[in-house]
Design a protein around this motif. Structure first.
Motif, PDB file in Angstrom:
ATOM      1  N   LEU A 120      -1.487   4.710  -0.759  1.00 54.09           N
ATOM      2  CA  LEU A 120      -2.609   4.047  -0.646  1.00 54.09           C
ATOM      3  C   LEU A 120      -3.075   3.664  -2.156  1.00 54.09           C
ATOM      4  O   LEU A 120      -4.087   3.720  -2.468  1.00 54.09           O
ATOM      5  CB  LEU A 120      -3.772   4.550  -0.156  1.00 54.09           C
ATOM      6  N   ASP A 123      -5.710   0.942  -2.822  1.00 54.99           N
ATOM      7  CA  ASP A 123      -6.989   1.196  -2.275  1.00 54.99           C
ATOM      8  C   ASP A 123      -7.873   1.967  -3.344  1.00 54.99           C
ATOM      9  O   ASP A 123      -7.554   3.065  -3.722  1.00 54.99           O
ATOM     10  CB  ASP A 123      -7.116   2.050  -0.956  1.00 54.99           C
ATOM     11  N   ARG A 125     -10.762   2.994  -3.098  1.00 48.97           N
ATOM     12  CA  ARG A 125     -11.594   4.253  -2.711  1.00 48.97           C
ATOM     13  C   ARG A 125     -10.813   5.470  -2.212  1.00 48.97           C
ATOM     14  O   ARG A 125     -11.406   6.625  -2.588  1.00 48.97           O
ATOM     15  CB  ARG A 125     -12.494   3.531  -1.610  1.00 48.97           C
ATOM     16  N   TYR A 126      -9.893   5.211  -1.526  1.00 47.34           N
ATOM     17  CA  TYR A 126      -9.141   6.399  -0.994  1.00 47.34           C
ATOM     18  C   TYR A 126      -7.593   6.327  -1.457  1.00 47.34           C
ATOM     19  O   TYR A 126      -6.839   7.496  -1.175  1.00 47.34           O
ATOM     20  CB  TYR A 126      -8.909   5.962   0.534  1.00 47.34           C
ATOM     21  N   GLY A 127      -7.277   5.383  -2.537  1.00 49.00           N
ATOM     22  CA  GLY A 127      -5.963   5.767  -3.050  1.00 49.00           C
ATOM     23  C   GLY A 127      -5.891   7.059  -4.053  1.00 49.00           C
ATOM     24  O   GLY A 127      -6.750   7.599  -4.262  1.00 49.00           O
TER      25      GLY A 127
END
Length: 234
Positions: A120, A123, A125-127
């Motif tokens: 991710l 991403d 936010r969640y990477g």
């Protein structure tokens, strides 16, 4: 090796040279001093080797990358290992640097040959890439500007599902590419160059501080001093 450790070594040599002559004959004292000198040289070599890990650096004429910490952990089921690297990027040039991490460029391989993968990355936010924008073939971000002499800290986490009996190695090769961009205005961005950062054969950190710090070397020198004092009856 840091200056404190060097001073400690010189102190030990000076101590050996000034011990009372009545404790040993001149020939014995000279032989003991030479033995100590050889021990210290060997310990200093170990210290220098460790310091290479502590100050694991990659250098270019415009960018310097320093590996501050490399931590290895497991999930609650002890089936997935995660390797997290903390890297400080420093602008060593004379003009501002607009940097992105290049999507998909991270590689972490341990001494057992196991490879750890990011996920991710795009991403925010969640990477698993934090502290810097991620550039792909279709996008880039010019907000991450490092001024001359300035720094930016980046964290990259990668993981691997471990089969039964598999454990992470004790040394890692790490690679990541950071890309410099130029903002041309009116939404136009130009790629300037790549910085292929690499760290080789670096050990994992211990506890809350980096095991790249070379903390074992002073302890080794302290033990050498204790042995010396024991031989001379303290």
């Amino acid at each position: 090796m840091n200056s404190k450790t060097a001073r400690r070594g010189l102190l030990f040599l000076a101590l050996a040279a000034t011990l009372p002559a009545h404790a040993q004959t001149a020939a014995q004292l000279k032989q003991e001093n030479e033995r100590l000198r050889q021990e210290l040289q060997a310990l200093q070599s170990k210290c220098a080797a460790t310091d290479q890990h502590a100050g694991a650096r990659w250098k270019h004429d415009a960018l310097e990358a320093r590996l501050d910490a490399l931590r290895v952990g497991f999930d609650s089921r002890h089936s997935r290992a995660t390797v997290t690297a903390t890297i400080t990027l420093r602008n060593t040039g004379t003009t501002p640097l607009v940097l992105n991490y290049q999507f998909g460029s991270w590689m972490a391989t341990d001494s057992h040959g196991y490879r750890y993968e990011t996920h991710l990355e795009l991403d925010s936010r969640y990477g698993t890439v934090k502290g810097i924008p991620v550039a792909s073939s279709s996008r880039a971000d010019t907000s991450a500007v490092i001024m001359p002499g300035g720094t930016r800290t980046v964290t990259i986490a990668a993981r691997r599902t471990m089969a039964r009996g598999q454990t992470p190695g004790d040394a890692f090769d790490l690679n990541a590419t950071f890309v410099q961009f130029e903002d041309l205005g009116q939404g136009r961005i130009r790629k300037v160059r790549d910085f292929p950062v690499a760290f080789t054969n670096v050990g994992a950190s211990s506890g809350g501080s980096s095991a790249l710090s070379g903390g074992k070397a002073p302890a080794l020198l302290d033990r050498a001093a204790d042995k010396l004092l024991d031989r001379f009856g303290r």
